[in-house]
Design an enzyme around this catalytic site. Structure first.
Site, PDB file in Angstrom:
ATOM      1  N   ARG A 168       0.868  -1.240   0.022  1.00  0.00           N
ATOM      2  CA  ARG A 168      -0.192   0.019  -0.058  1.00  0.00           C
ATOM      3  C   ARG A 168       1.049   1.215   0.118  1.00  0.00           C
ATOM      4  NH1 ARG A 168      -2.334  -4.037   3.092  1.00  0.00           N
ATOM      5  NH2 ARG A 168      -1.085  -3.018   5.154  1.00  0.00           N
ATOM      6  N   GLU A 174      22.552 -12.446   7.418  1.00  0.00           N
ATOM      7  CA  GLU A 174      23.027 -12.145   8.840  1.00  0.00           C
ATOM      8  C   GLU A 174      21.993 -11.588   9.806  1.00  0.00           C
ATOM      9  OE1 GLU A 174      24.882 -12.444  11.963  1.00  0.00           O
ATOM     10  OE2 GLU A 174      26.462 -12.081  10.453  1.00  0.00           O
ATOM     11  N   LYS A 190      15.434 -20.652  13.435  1.00  0.00           N
ATOM     12  CA  LYS A 190      16.872 -19.917  13.604  1.00  0.00           C
ATOM     13  C   LYS A 190      17.705 -20.877  14.110  1.00  0.00           C
ATOM     14  CE  LYS A 190      14.951 -15.247  15.155  1.00  0.00           C
ATOM     15  NZ  LYS A 190      14.518 -14.677  16.318  1.00  0.00           N
TER      16      LYS A 190
END
Length: 437
Positions: free
Chosen positions: A48, A129, A205
């Site tokens: 948007r 990273e 992770k």
């Protein structure tokens, strides 16, 4: 002769994307000095455009695919998240030889191999990273600084929301539900906190960390996962009595065993779950929304990485660090590190992982109970490290801490103990980490 500017397309302009735009603008001259040429933002894909009035309108587009395909783009920076259509866009960029910087842990935990293959085929760079632990320089040390070493274990707090909740429960004695409500009110928890509190974020992770640390492709589906919703104030009281606290840990470890032929074998165990750790452990003092990761390597020894694991500016800092590296490579004609999956180690199921348990039982307060419970542990070859019993009016609290044993054996033991006629309730079962077995 001055090198041509490095032209950047940004996918997404939310909390992190807005900070990336700010840093690219405010630090333009410094970035140019570090890279060796100007770094120019040539387009931003958003859903948007009217919601981003702080960004020059001529940069905004709703056509992410068209922006990625533009010949005016050298590097694609992605901070949208999700799997599709993001995966398609990044594959298109890499296939076309455009380097990619992404903070997308979910995508990398599922499709890193596919993305690396596309990067290798075209000679492009893939940097990420910011996908783990926000501003903390963690993945680059694993990929580069420790590339000559042999990492044996990575254990850390990699989700700020859950760490905030558990830290608050430890400090105040409050229960999980009310602490989650407070975290939501303060902005530390999303409107739908499922990805955080159920461990999905940390599992993604952990997959990335294990892949880098052990040179093996590990996906989120390979990671055993438990969230924090079952952690109670009573668990914290029990931990406190033993000089421990409770953290949601991502644990990635290299496992050494002996095969049927007597030859040594290596595998990888990757898990995410709440665990009791000693208050003397470096991770015990990590409070609030901060992250920390403890790395153990054969030559380097023990290393700890600590800092802000989320937030717009910290995450943008990690993204910009990757962008500078990618841009430098394009200026001088170099390439960043490639995927390293040569080890191809098997991933062990949680049942085979070696863990310790803290088990709290409500039992009848009569003679022979402790001996009968201990007999069940011996039957399953689970060694008891410590026992604490406190009598009450008609029953007793029995706490048992085990030595390391296969998780399957520990679970079977608990199931059998729970069925004993004098055991009224299994109050809590929690793994113990950070101590000698």
């Amino acid at each position: 002769m001055t090198a041509k500017p490095i032209r950047v397309a940004l996918l997404g302009c939310g909390t992190v994307g807005t900070q990336i735009v700010r840093l690219l603008t405010e630090q333009a001259d410094e970035l140019a000095a570090r890279v060796g040429t100007r770094v120019e933002l040539v387009g931003i894909a958003v859903r948007r455009p009217n919601k981003h009035r702080e960004v020059p309108a001529e940069l905004l587009t709703t056509d992410a695919a068209g922006l990625v395909a533009s010949p005016d783009v050298d590097v694609v920076v992605e901070v949208i998240g999700g799997i599709e259509p993001t995966r398609t866009w990044l594959l298109a960029a890499l296939t076309a030889g455009k380097s990619v910087v992404t903070a997308n842990k979910a995508l990398l935990a599922e499709h890193a191999g596919e993305l690396f293959e596309a990067a290798d085929a075209s000679g492009a760079d893939l940097y990420f990273e910011a996908a783990v632990a926000g501003a903390i320089p963690l993945l680059r040390p694993l990929r580069e600084s420790l590339a000559g070493d042999r990492i044996t274990r990575v254990m850390g707090i990699v989700n700020g929301t859950t760490n905030f909740i558990l830290s608050a429960m430890d400090e105040t004695g409050a229960g999980y539900a009310e602490t989650l409500d407070e975290a939501s009110r303060l902005g530390y928890a999303e409107a739908d906190p499922t990805a955080d509190v159920d461990g999905f974020d940390a599992a993604s992770k952990a997959a990335i960390l294990a892949s880098l640390a052990f040179h093996t492709r590990v996906t989120a589906g390979d990671v055993y996962r438990e969230g924090i919703s079952a952690v109670t104030s009573a668990d914290f009281a029990a931990a406190r009595a033993l000089g421990r606290t409770i953290k949601l840990l991502a644990i990635c470890e290299r496992v050494f065993t002996t095969g049927e032929d007597g030859a040594p074998e290596e595998s990888v165990a990757v898990r995410v779950h709440p665990a009791m750790i000693p208050r003397s452990h470096p991770l015990a003092g990590v409070s609030g929304a901060f992250n920390a990761v403890f790395v153990e390597a054969e030559a380097a020894g023990q290393l700890m990485f600590y800092g802000q694991g989320a937030g717009g500016a910290p995450t943008a800092s990690a993204v910009l660090g990757d962008l500078v590296a990618v841009a430098r490579n394009r200026v001088v004609g170099g390439r960043g590190p490639r995927e390293s999956a040569y080890a191809d180690l098997a991933v062990r199921p949680i049942a085979q992982a070696s863990t310790r348990y803290h088990i709290s039982l409500d039992v009848a307060d009569r003679a022979g109970v402790l001996a009968a419970v201990a007999a069940e542990f011996a039957q399953h070859e689970v060694s008891i490290a410590a026992v604490r019993q406190e009598g009450r009016a008609t029953d007793a609290s029995l706490v048992i801490v085990t030595h390391s044993a296969p998780d399957a054996a520990l679970r079977s033991t608990v199931d059998k103990v729970a069925g004993l006629p004098f055991v009224h309730d299994v109050v809590s079962v929690m793994r113990v980490e950070g101590e000698d077995s």
